[in-house]
Enzyme design. Structure first.
Site, PDB file in Angstrom:
ATOM      1  N   GLY A 119     -35.472  21.773 -13.288  1.00  0.00           N
ATOM      2  CA  GLY A 119     -36.286  22.225 -14.421  1.00  0.00           C
ATOM      3  C   GLY A 119     -37.753  22.367 -14.034  1.00  0.00           C
ATOM      4  O   GLY A 119     -38.290  21.551 -13.271  1.00  0.00           O
TER       5      GLY A 119
ATOM      6  N   GLN B 277     -42.364  18.682  -8.560  1.00  0.00           N
ATOM      7  CA  GLN B 277     -41.092  18.280  -7.929  1.00  0.00           C
ATOM      8  C   GLN B 277     -40.364  19.489  -7.340  1.00  0.00           C
ATOM      9  O   GLN B 277     -39.804  19.420  -6.249  1.00  0.00           O
ATOM     10  CB  GLN B 277     -40.212  17.582  -8.971  1.00  0.00           C
ATOM     11  CG  GLN B 277     -38.794  17.317  -8.507  1.00  0.00           C
ATOM     12  CD  GLN B 277     -38.012  16.429  -9.437  1.00  0.00           C
ATOM     13  OE1 GLN B 277     -38.161  15.219  -9.375  1.00  0.00           O
ATOM     14  NE2 GLN B 277     -37.193  16.996 -10.300  1.00  0.00           N
TER      15      GLN B 277
ATOM     16  N   HIS C  65     -31.488  19.692 -19.840  1.00  0.00           N
ATOM     17  CA  HIS C  65     -30.497  19.554 -18.761  1.00  0.00           C
ATOM     18  C   HIS C  65     -29.341  20.521 -18.980  1.00  0.00           C
ATOM     19  O   HIS C  65     -28.839  21.130 -18.030  1.00  0.00           O
ATOM     20  CB  HIS C  65     -29.903  18.138 -18.742  1.00  0.00           C
ATOM     21  CG  HIS C  65     -30.868  17.056 -18.423  1.00  0.00           C
ATOM     22  ND1 HIS C  65     -31.303  16.132 -19.343  1.00  0.00           N
ATOM     23  CD2 HIS C  65     -31.488  16.733 -17.257  1.00  0.00           C
ATOM     24  CE1 HIS C  65     -32.132  15.276 -18.766  1.00  0.00           C
ATOM     25  NE2 HIS C  65     -32.268  15.620 -17.500  1.00  0.00           N
TER      26      HIS C  65
ATOM     27  N   SER D  70     -37.606  15.893 -22.682  1.00  0.00           N
ATOM     28  CA  SER D  70     -37.617  14.912 -21.608  1.00  0.00           C
ATOM     29  C   SER D  70     -36.789  13.720 -22.058  1.00  0.00           C
ATOM     30  O   SER D  70     -36.793  13.378 -23.250  1.00  0.00           O
ATOM     31  CB  SER D  70     -39.057  14.454 -21.356  1.00  0.00           C
ATOM     32  OG  SER D  70     -39.064  13.278 -20.581  1.00  0.00           O
ATOM     33  N   SER D  71     -36.116  13.083 -21.105  1.00  0.00           N
ATOM     34  CA  SER D  71     -35.352  11.879 -21.449  1.00  0.00           C
ATOM     35  C   SER D  71     -36.294  10.795 -21.969  1.00  0.00           C
ATOM     36  O   SER D  71     -35.905   9.936 -22.753  1.00  0.00           O
ATOM     37  CB  SER D  71     -34.602  11.364 -20.225  1.00  0.00           C
ATOM     38  OG  SER D  71     -33.821  12.409 -19.680  1.00  0.00           O
TER      39      SER D  71
HETATM   40  O1  PAF Z   1     -35.807  15.341 -12.095  1.00  0.00           O
HETATM   41  C1  PAF Z   1     -35.050  14.344 -12.040  1.00  0.00           C
HETATM   42  O2  PAF Z   1     -34.356  13.989 -13.005  1.00  0.00           O
HETATM   43  C2  PAF Z   1     -34.984  13.542 -10.751  1.00  0.00           C
HETATM   44  O3  PAF Z   1     -36.231  13.445 -10.149  1.00  0.00           O
HETATM   45  C3  PAF Z   1     -33.927  14.064  -9.774  1.00  0.00           C
HETATM   46  C4  PAF Z   1     -34.270  15.438  -9.260  1.00  0.00           C
HETATM   47  C5  PAF Z   1     -32.564  14.072 -10.442  1.00  0.00           C
HETATM   48  C6  PAF Z   1     -33.847  13.126  -8.560  1.00  0.00           C
HETATM   49  O4  PAF Z   1     -33.498  11.828  -8.936  1.00  0.00           O
END
Ligand code: PAF
Length: 281
Positions: free
Chosen positions: A147, A153, A37, A185-186
């Protein structure tokens, strides 16, 4: 750095910035921030006069309620990391602020959502589009950063921006990996010691498959990854697909597309991890 919980306050702050002719960048996140992030935030800070980061665990994109409950939440730590990275505005709303009433909008992304994550996570991309569009309407950013670990996504968000004719440019940023190769990744926080140790095999086989792909057919490369992942006792493979990086549709031969990416989703114990590798671009 300002930490804001309300949409009205957020809109008034970004309106002031826009009046002062400042460029605005947005990094949407669900918090539990890590170096991946922060790489997006660094880029946003470098390329915009005002950097806005949203931290919101969006309930509408979770098809599995236990996954939503287990999602890590570390707001104080997130705020400290964002301050250090030079973020200007952190938007941390409550669920009621983003969804004062249920969002009934239904997006249609056609073939893009019918592959890979789509069948395994029904409603997921609709929820992502709901929250990201709300954030885009509130902030009206010039640039928004995502990312590439969430490869599908990014394609869906680009399509949503096209459909809604929003004046925002989507910037996708490379995967950031742990020293041993695991994609950040979280969700990695939820891996126990054994799972964390074995999780590295996902990226290991993806990297090896790139070398393997140099001499082998696409079908052999796909089988190489599937078979090796299948041998790890605590893994359960959801899918490994080799796709056209633009259309996300599976390709049969290396020559079928100019941009070819391998995307994987695998349960490591109870934690579902995704990763991808570019074979050709
Ligand atoms: O990738 C993420 O963390 C989520 O899908 C996002 C884009 C913040 C939408 O909640």
């Amino acid at each position: 750095m300002e930490i804001i919980k309300g949409i009205a306050q957020l809109k008034s702050l970004v309106a002031q910035a826009r009046e002062a002719k400042k460029s605005i960048g947005l990094v949407p996140t669900m918090g539990a921030l890590h170096a991946g992030h922060i790489s997006l935030v660094n880029r946003c800070v470098a390329e915009n006069e005002v950097c806005v980061v949203s931290v919101f665990v969006n309930p509408t994109q979770f098809n599995d309620k236990s996954d939503l409950a287990a999602y890590p939440r570390t707001p104080e730590q997130d705020a400290a990391m964002l301050e250090k990275a030079g973020c200007d505005i952190v938007f941390m709303p409550e669920v009621e602020e983003m969804y004062p009433e249920p969002d009934t909008r239904q997006f249609a992304f056609g073939a893009l959502e019918q592959v890979m994550e789509g069948p395994y996570r029904p409603g997921h991309f609709n929820g992502v589009a709901q929250i990201v569009s709300k954030l885009f309407y509130a902030v009206e950013p010039d640039l928004a950063y995502f990312g590439e670990k969430d490869f599908q996504q990014v394609a869906i968000i680009r399509e949503m921006v096209k459909q809604l004719q929003l004046p925002v440019k989507i910037v996708s940023c490379p995967i950031v990996r742990e020293a041993d190769g695991l994609a950040m990744s979280s969700r990695n926080q939820r891996l126990n010691e054994e799972e964390r140790k074995k999780s590295v095999l996902i990226s290991k086989y993806l990297f090896e498959s790139r070398t393997f792909a140099g001499e082998k057919s696409l079908a052999e490369t796909k089988a190489f990854v599937e078979e090796n992942i299948g041998k790890v006792d605590i893994f359960r493979l959801d899918y490994f697909e080799i796709v056209d990086g633009y259309t996300l549709q599976p390709v049969k031969n290396w020559e079928d597309a100019d941009y070819v990416v391998g995307c994987i989703a695998v349960f490591c114990g109870p934690v579902r991890l995704i990763d991808n590798i570019i074979y050709k671009s």
